[in-house]
Design a protein around this motif. Structure first.
Motif, PDB file in Angstrom:
ATOM      1  N   GLN A   1     -23.694  65.632  41.840  1.00  0.00           N
ATOM      2  CA  GLN A   1     -24.809  65.375  42.988  1.00  0.00           C
ATOM      3  C   GLN A   1     -24.907  63.615  43.236  1.00  0.00           C
ATOM      4  N   VAL A   2     -25.210  62.749  42.523  1.00  0.00           N
ATOM      5  CA  VAL A   2     -24.886  61.707  42.422  1.00  0.00           C
ATOM      6  C   VAL A   2     -23.909  60.979  43.595  1.00  0.00           C
ATOM      7  N   ASP A   3     -23.139  61.689  42.821  1.00  0.00           N
ATOM      8  CA  ASP A   3     -21.674  60.709  43.710  1.00  0.00           C
ATOM      9  C   ASP A   3     -21.176  61.711  45.193  1.00  0.00           C
ATOM     10  N   TYR A   4     -21.944  62.868  45.246  1.00  0.00           N
ATOM     11  CA  TYR A   4     -22.148  63.385  46.415  1.00  0.00           C
ATOM     12  C   TYR A   4     -22.597  62.725  47.836  1.00  0.00           C
ATOM     13  N   TYR A   5     -23.638  61.707  47.285  1.00  0.00           N
ATOM     14  CA  TYR A   5     -25.314  61.270  48.162  1.00  0.00           C
ATOM     15  C   TYR A   5     -24.057  59.831  48.049  1.00  0.00           C
ATOM     16  N   LEU A   6     -23.437  59.370  47.053  1.00  0.00           N
ATOM     17  CA  LEU A   6     -23.089  58.132  47.240  1.00  0.00           C
ATOM     18  C   LEU A   6     -21.527  58.232  48.361  1.00  0.00           C
ATOM     19  N   GLY A   7     -21.181  59.063  48.333  1.00  0.00           N
ATOM     20  CA  GLY A   7     -20.299  59.334  49.222  1.00  0.00           C
ATOM     21  C   GLY A   7     -20.492  59.740  51.054  1.00  0.00           C
ATOM     22  N   LEU A   8     -21.753  60.262  50.835  1.00  0.00           N
ATOM     23  CA  LEU A   8     -21.885  60.710  52.539  1.00  0.00           C
ATOM     24  C   LEU A   8     -22.576  58.898  52.786  1.00  0.00           C
ATOM     25  N   LEU A   9     -23.291  58.046  51.630  1.00  0.00           N
ATOM     26  CA  LEU A   9     -23.579  56.447  52.598  1.00  0.00           C
ATOM     27  C   LEU A   9     -22.532  55.627  52.632  1.00  0.00           C
ATOM     28  N   SER A  10     -21.396  55.851  52.105  1.00  0.00           N
ATOM     29  CA  SER A  10     -20.830  54.999  51.882  1.00  0.00           C
ATOM     30  C   SER A  10     -19.380  55.564  53.598  1.00  0.00           C
TER      31      SER A  10
ATOM     32  N   THR B   1     -17.558  70.293  51.123  1.00  0.00           N
ATOM     33  CA  THR B   1     -17.153  69.197  51.507  1.00  0.00           C
ATOM     34  C   THR B   1     -15.221  69.389  51.282  1.00  0.00           C
ATOM     35  N   GLY B   2     -15.374  70.540  51.360  1.00  0.00           N
ATOM     36  CA  GLY B   2     -13.943  71.387  51.730  1.00  0.00           C
ATOM     37  C   GLY B   2     -13.367  71.644  52.354  1.00  0.00           C
ATOM     38  N   SER B   3     -15.001  71.957  53.314  1.00  0.00           N
ATOM     39  CA  SER B   3     -15.090  73.159  54.276  1.00  0.00           C
ATOM     40  C   SER B   3     -15.746  72.173  55.886  1.00  0.00           C
ATOM     41  N   PRO B   4     -14.485  72.361  57.146  1.00  0.00           N
ATOM     42  CA  PRO B   4     -14.888  72.101  58.654  1.00  0.00           C
ATOM     43  C   PRO B   4     -16.562  71.574  58.752  1.00  0.00           C
ATOM     44  N   ILE B   5     -17.408  72.448  58.531  1.00  0.00           N
ATOM     45  CA  ILE B   5     -19.093  72.220  58.204  1.00  0.00           C
ATOM     46  C   ILE B   5     -19.754  70.613  57.864  1.00  0.00           C
ATOM     47  N   ASN B   6     -18.935  70.710  56.762  1.00  0.00           N
ATOM     48  CA  ASN B   6     -18.765  68.699  56.435  1.00  0.00           C
ATOM     49  C   ASN B   6     -19.405  67.922  57.112  1.00  0.00           C
ATOM     50  N   PHE B   7     -20.539  68.016  56.341  1.00  0.00           N
ATOM     51  CA  PHE B   7     -20.424  66.059  57.327  1.00  0.00           C
ATOM     52  C   PHE B   7     -19.870  65.379  57.578  1.00  0.00           C
ATOM     53  N   ASP B   8     -19.241  65.241  58.757  1.00  0.00           N
ATOM     54  CA  ASP B   8     -18.840  63.685  59.133  1.00  0.00           C
ATOM     55  C   ASP B   8     -19.312  62.586  59.882  1.00  0.00           C
ATOM     56  N   PRO B   9     -18.799  61.447  58.923  1.00  0.00           N
ATOM     57  CA  PRO B   9     -19.501  60.392  59.758  1.00  0.00           C
ATOM     58  C   PRO B   9     -19.447  59.476  59.950  1.00  0.00           C
ATOM     59  N   VAL B  10     -18.460  59.808  61.029  1.00  0.00           N
ATOM     60  CA  VAL B  10     -17.780  59.254  62.484  1.00  0.00           C
ATOM     61  C   VAL B  10     -18.290  60.317  63.706  1.00  0.00           C
ATOM     62  N   ARG B  11     -18.334  61.527  63.403  1.00  0.00           N
ATOM     63  CA  ARG B  11     -19.025  62.158  64.106  1.00  0.00           C
ATOM     64  C   ARG B  11     -20.604  62.752  64.241  1.00  0.00           C
TER      65      ARG B  11
ATOM     66  N   ARG C   1     -25.625  79.091  59.802  1.00  0.00           N
ATOM     67  CA  ARG C   1     -25.299  80.502  59.574  1.00  0.00           C
ATOM     68  C   ARG C   1     -23.957  80.206  59.106  1.00  0.00           C
ATOM     69  N   GLU C   2     -22.831  79.312  59.033  1.00  0.00           N
ATOM     70  CA  GLU C   2     -21.587  78.918  58.433  1.00  0.00           C
ATOM     71  C   GLU C   2     -21.392  78.341  56.658  1.00  0.00           C
ATOM     72  N   LEU C   3     -23.031  78.143  56.833  1.00  0.00           N
ATOM     73  CA  LEU C   3     -23.067  77.577  55.572  1.00  0.00           C
ATOM     74  C   LEU C   3     -23.682  78.328  54.908  1.00  0.00           C
ATOM     75  N   HIS C   4     -24.475  79.612  55.012  1.00  0.00           N
ATOM     76  CA  HIS C   4     -24.909  80.966  54.668  1.00  0.00           C
ATOM     77  C   HIS C   4     -23.984  81.730  54.450  1.00  0.00           C
ATOM     78  N   TYR C   5     -22.383  81.997  55.157  1.00  0.00           N
ATOM     79  CA  TYR C   5     -21.195  82.449  54.996  1.00  0.00           C
ATOM     80  C   TYR C   5     -20.336  82.189  53.847  1.00  0.00           C
ATOM     81  N   LEU C   6     -20.679  80.908  53.537  1.00  0.00           N
ATOM     82  CA  LEU C   6     -19.991  79.911  52.547  1.00  0.00           C
ATOM     83  C   LEU C   6     -20.526  80.669  51.441  1.00  0.00           C
ATOM     84  N   ALA C   7     -21.255  80.168  51.089  1.00  0.00           N
ATOM     85  CA  ALA C   7     -22.368  80.649  49.775  1.00  0.00           C
ATOM     86  C   ALA C   7     -22.239  81.835  49.593  1.00  0.00           C
ATOM     87  N   GLN C   8     -22.158  82.986  50.601  1.00  0.00           N
ATOM     88  CA  GLN C   8     -21.962  84.195  50.227  1.00  0.00           C
ATOM     89  C   GLN C   8     -20.357  84.384  49.713  1.00  0.00           C
ATOM     90  N   GLN C   9     -19.498  83.892  50.628  1.00  0.00           N
ATOM     91  CA  GLN C   9     -18.705  84.119  49.548  1.00  0.00           C
ATOM     92  C   GLN C   9     -18.473  83.469  48.609  1.00  0.00           C
TER      93      GLN C   9
END
Length: 444
Positions: free
Chosen positions: A12-21, A386-396, A431-439
């Motif tokens: 979890q910590v690495d995930y958030y630090l990755g977002l910030l950097s 993080t392995g899907s197209p819905i992951n937060f894009d730090p550029v867009r 909606r796509e996140l809900h679908y991803l969790a269901q999968q």
């Protein structure tokens, strides 16, 4: 500091630090490790339902003593560098203030002495002082006879669908509410029998907290009191929410507006969309600032506050009714703070967020919940997103960011922030996140 501990804490910590950097692939693994070294997680193996502050201040537990020592070390280390160190928390309480005093640092919320101003009845009085209309309601009642008499008065005034509210600040998210529908069999009763019929109907109220019974509710009412309030049934009935801040110097600041996403017959908070709808956003800010000014007049200085409204159509426009005042940070603060950090921007005067002159909006929830999610781990959610197209894009500067992940394993519940360029895009991401969790549940 958590109690109990985070599940998959390192991931979890690495995930958030990755977002910030901007991600380890952009900043380099060495930079990510350097930032990781700045983070320390202290956890207590305490699953009791006590407040976290009570667990940390436990005078008997040796683990609690070690946790307090870790906090003191942190404070002293950063104080020596000249940093402004404060204890950040969401809700005023005497234990938290005691912890702040022990650490010799200021807190970030109003004094616990002002907690009574956050009760349901006090909120109605503050709305009145601010010139803000409210639904028809009752005085505070501490037993069923008094409550029946007050409800009967509202019934005689033509109010047959009511919300009962415990007059306490301890039941956030609408869990202190109960719905009472007196549409059938009470309107034609003679005046001298209305109270009796109401008394018979009260135990059949629909309680928003499934963990308590009507007898429990009556016991809680004896302690805190309860009010009855007309239930507004307009359709549509948005619930805009204002978040403000009282400064140490006694001024009032507008922070943000949201439309709440409500479940359980419109009584329980599930999430929010940002910002509040343009049709009533300006009035939401105006009314929210008025409430802040009344709070300052009543001696409150410093800290967050929130104001919830009901928005009902009035001709071609909208009218706002005061619903509740929270003398604390509300559930909307978490996603808003995350959005500011991720977008690297500040809200405009009218409460909007822009990146390079292009607006960003979001949908957030801390109650993405399904029994089928039980058994999932935060690391699985992180890997999937993080392995899907819905992951937060730090550029867009759009995409999904997870939060409050630890409860997913035991309770099948987690949260997320979905940032888009439009309401349609942010809703689609959710909606796509809900679908991803269901999968994910299909592969368990």
């Amino acid at each position: 500091m958590t109690a109990p501990g985070l599940i998959d804490a390192d991931q979890q910590v690495d995930y958030y630090l990755g977002l910030l950097s901007g991600g380890a692939h952009e900043s380099g693994a060495g930079e990510l490790r350097r930032k990781r070294d700045l983070v320390r997680i202290v956890h207590l193996d305490d699953v009791s339902p006590r407040w976290l502050s009570s667990k940390v201040l436990d005078p008997v537990s040796t683990r609690s003593a070690c946790a307090r020592e870790a906090l003191r070390d942190f404070v002293e280390t950063h104080r020596r560098t000249g940093a402004d160190v404060r204890l950040s928390y969401f809700e005023p309480s005497q234990p938290l203030e005691q912890l702040a005093r022990d650490l010799e640092v200021p807190g970030t919320q109003p004094s616990a002495s002002h907690i009574p101003l956050g009760t349901k009845h006090a909120g109605r009085q503050i709305f009145a002082a601010a010139g803000i209309p409210v639904p028809a309601g009752s005085s505070v009642c501490h037993d069923t006879a008094a409550l029946a008499a007050e409800v009967a008065r509202l019934v005689r005034a033509g109010k047959h669908q009511l919300v009962l509210k415990l007059n306490s600040t301890a039941y956030g998210g609408g869990l202190g509410n109960a719905l009472l529908d007196l549409e059938d069999g009470i309107t034609s009763a003679p005046d001298d029998s209305v109270e009796e019929q109401v008394c018979r109907a009260l135990p059949h109220s629909s309680l928003m907290d499934p963990k308590i019974t009507w007898d429990d509710y009556v016991t809680l009412m004896k302690h805190s009191g309860a009010i009855a309030e007309e239930m507004i049934t307009d359709d549509p009935l948005p619930s805009p929410s204002f978040q403000g801040r009282l400064t140490d110097s006694g001024t009032v600041e507008a922070v943000s507006t949201h439309d709440q996403v409500l479940g359980a017959n419109g009584q329980s908070y599930h999430g929010c969309t940002f910002p509040a709808h343009a049709d009533y956003r300006r009035l939401t800010i105006e009314y929210g600032l008025r409430v802040g000014e009344v709070l300052v007049e009543r001696g409150v200085n410093g800290g967050d506050y929130g104001v919830d409204f009901l928005a009902a159509r009035s001709g071609t426009g909208w009218r706002l009714l005061g619903c509740e005042i929270n003398l604390r940070a509300t559930a909307t603060k978490h996603p808003f703070t995350m959005a500011l950090g991720l977008l690297g921007t500040e809200p405009t005067v009218d409460g909007r967020l822009f990146v390079n002159n292009t607006e960003r909006v979001y949908e957030a929830s801390d109650a993405i919940m399904d029994q089928r999610y039980k058994g999932l781990r935060p690391a699985q959610l992180i890997k999937a997103v993080t392995g899907s197209p819905i992951n937060f894009d730090p550029v867009r500067k759009t995409g999904v960011v997870l939060h409050m992940m630890s409860p997913v394993t035991e309770f099948g519940k987690f949260g997320a922030l979905c940032i888009g360029r439009s309401r349609a895009q942010s809703a689609s991401l959710m909606r796509e996140l809900h679908y991803l969790a269901q999968q994910l549940t299909l592969s368990q």
